[in-house]
Design a protein around this motif. Structure first.
Motif, short mmCIF file in Angstrom:
data_model
loop_
_atom_site.label_atom_id
_atom_site.label_comp_id
_atom_site.label_asym_id
_atom_site.label_seq_id
_atom_site.Cartn_x
_atom_site.Cartn_y
_atom_site.Cartn_z
N HIS A 34 16.48 9.22 0.15
CA HIS A 34 15.89 7.94 0.56
C HIS A 34 14.50 7.78 -0.03
O HIS A 34 13.76 8.76 -0.16
N VAL A 35 14.14 6.53 -0.33
CA VAL A 35 12.79 6.18 -0.76
C VAL A 35 12.25 5.14 0.21
O VAL A 35 12.92 4.16 0.51
N VAL A 36 11.03 5.39 0.69
CA VAL A 36 10.33 4.43 1.55
C VAL A 36 9.19 3.85 0.73
O VAL A 36 8.36 4.59 0.21
N VAL A 37 9.18 2.54 0.60
CA VAL A 37 8.19 1.84 -0.22
C VAL A 37 7.15 1.20 0.72
O VAL A 37 7.51 0.40 1.59
N VAL A 38 5.88 1.57 0.50
CA VAL A 38 4.80 0.97 1.28
C VAL A 38 4.43 -0.35 0.60
O VAL A 38 4.02 -0.36 -0.56
N THR A 39 4.61 -1.46 1.34
CA THR A 39 4.36 -2.78 0.74
C THR A 39 4.17 -3.82 1.83
O THR A 39 4.71 -3.69 2.93
N MET B 119 10.87 18.38 12.81
CA MET B 119 10.44 17.48 11.77
C MET B 119 9.91 18.28 10.59
O MET B 119 9.21 19.27 10.76
N GLY B 120 10.25 17.85 9.39
CA GLY B 120 9.82 18.56 8.19
C GLY B 120 8.38 18.27 7.83
O GLY B 120 7.73 17.39 8.41
N LYS B 121 7.89 19.01 6.86
CA LYS B 121 6.52 18.83 6.37
C LYS B 121 6.37 17.51 5.62
O LYS B 121 7.33 17.01 5.03
N VAL B 122 5.13 17.02 5.60
CA VAL B 122 4.76 15.89 4.76
C VAL B 122 3.96 16.48 3.61
O VAL B 122 2.92 17.11 3.81
N VAL B 123 4.47 16.30 2.39
CA VAL B 123 3.91 16.94 1.20
C VAL B 123 3.49 15.88 0.18
O VAL B 123 4.31 15.05 -0.22
N MET B 124 2.23 15.92 -0.23
CA MET B 124 1.73 15.05 -1.30
C MET B 124 1.98 15.77 -2.61
O MET B 124 1.64 16.94 -2.76
N THR C 150 11.83 17.85 4.05
CA THR C 150 10.50 17.47 3.61
C THR C 150 10.40 15.97 3.37
O THR C 150 11.30 15.35 2.82
N VAL C 151 9.26 15.41 3.76
CA VAL C 151 8.88 14.06 3.38
C VAL C 151 7.87 14.20 2.26
O VAL C 151 6.81 14.78 2.44
N GLU C 152 8.23 13.71 1.09
CA GLU C 152 7.34 13.76 -0.06
C GLU C 152 6.58 12.45 -0.16
O GLU C 152 7.16 11.38 0.01
N VAL C 153 5.28 12.55 -0.42
CA VAL C 153 4.45 11.36 -0.61
C VAL C 153 3.93 11.42 -2.04
O VAL C 153 3.30 12.40 -2.45
N ALA C 154 4.21 10.36 -2.81
CA ALA C 154 3.72 10.32 -4.19
C ALA C 154 2.20 10.28 -4.19
O ALA C 154 1.59 9.55 -3.40
N ALA C 155 1.61 11.07 -5.05
CA ALA C 155 0.15 11.06 -5.18
C ALA C 155 -0.30 9.71 -5.70
O ALA C 155 0.48 8.93 -6.22
N ALA D 25 10.12 7.60 7.07
CA ALA D 25 10.52 8.72 6.21
C ALA D 25 10.87 9.95 7.05
O ALA D 25 11.84 10.65 6.75
N GLN D 26 10.10 10.22 8.09
CA GLN D 26 10.40 11.37 8.95
C GLN D 26 11.72 11.18 9.67
O GLN D 26 12.50 12.12 9.81
N GLN D 27 11.99 9.98 10.11
CA GLN D 27 13.27 9.69 10.76
C GLN D 27 14.42 9.94 9.79
O GLN D 27 15.42 10.57 10.14
N LEU D 28 14.27 9.44 8.57
CA LEU D 28 15.32 9.59 7.56
C LEU D 28 15.49 11.04 7.10
O LEU D 28 16.61 11.48 6.84
#
Length: 193
Positions: free
Chosen positions: A86-91, A1-6, A126-131, A118-121
């Motif tokens: 891919h984009v994952v939208v938290v809502t 699994m890749g890193k999660v990066v803010m 890397t999974v990027e998380v928008a600040a 996001a990790q699955q996709l």
């Protein structure tokens, strides 16, 4: 699994947008050089910024954003930004009426579900998380491995904070990248566990 990066561009005083959700000069560094950063040729940066940023962008498999950003950008018209897969939208709301279900956007009800999707996709990318608020929530949950900032020489005084409403201390390691570009300082920190 890749890193999660803010990640985001940020003012010197820690804001990712002003009080009206406008980035102002935060993205000026993306047009301050001569080296194309993407195929469009619209983004041109210094060679140093290109080498640092392009390598990072090429490694992103999925990006997590909040519904607020999704709505502000009109969902990028169904095409993820910067060549992201891919984009994952938290809502807590469903996809907008008429949204193309074939677009590579996924809607998750909460940060845990968003990070898992996001990790699955992304697989080993890397999974990027928008600040901002969502990024701050993911950091507070202990799910962020790395914090990246493109610090721009401007002071906003008020606005949308890089870490959102995080109200607890989180220790980062010493920066393992400090790179000066044109109108930007690229910083990278590992999150201490």
């Amino acid at each position: 699994m890749g890193k999660v990066v803010m990640y985001s561009s940020v003012s010197v005083d820690g804001f990712i947008a002003d009080e009206k959700d406008q980035p102002g000069p935060l993205f000026d560094w993306l047009t301050s050089g001569t080296v194309p950063l993407d195929e469009s040729g619209a983004l041109k940066v210094s060679q140093t910024s290109h080498d640092y940023t392009r390598r990072y962008w090429d490694g992103i498999g999925a990006t997590i954003v909040g519904r607020h950003v999704f709505d502000l950008t009109d969902g990028w018209d169904g095409t993820p930004p910067a060549g992201i897969d891919h984009v994952v939208v938290v809502t807590h709301r469903p996809a907008p009426e008429g949204w193309n279900p074939a677009a590579p956007f996924h809607f998750a009800d909460g940060i845990d579900a968003a990070v898992a999707k996001a990790q699955q996709l992304a697989g080993d990318r890397t999974v990027e998380v928008a600040a901002g608020d969502v990024g701050g929530q993911v950091l507070a949950a202990g799910l962020v491995d790395e914090v990246r900032m493109d610090v721009v020489p401007v002071v906003f005084g008020a606005g949308k904070r890089y870490f959102g409403t995080v109200d607890a201390q989180h220790l980062l390691a010493d920066p393992d990248a400090v790179i000066q570009g044109n109108r930007v300082l690229h910083l990278r920190y590992q999150v201490r566990r």
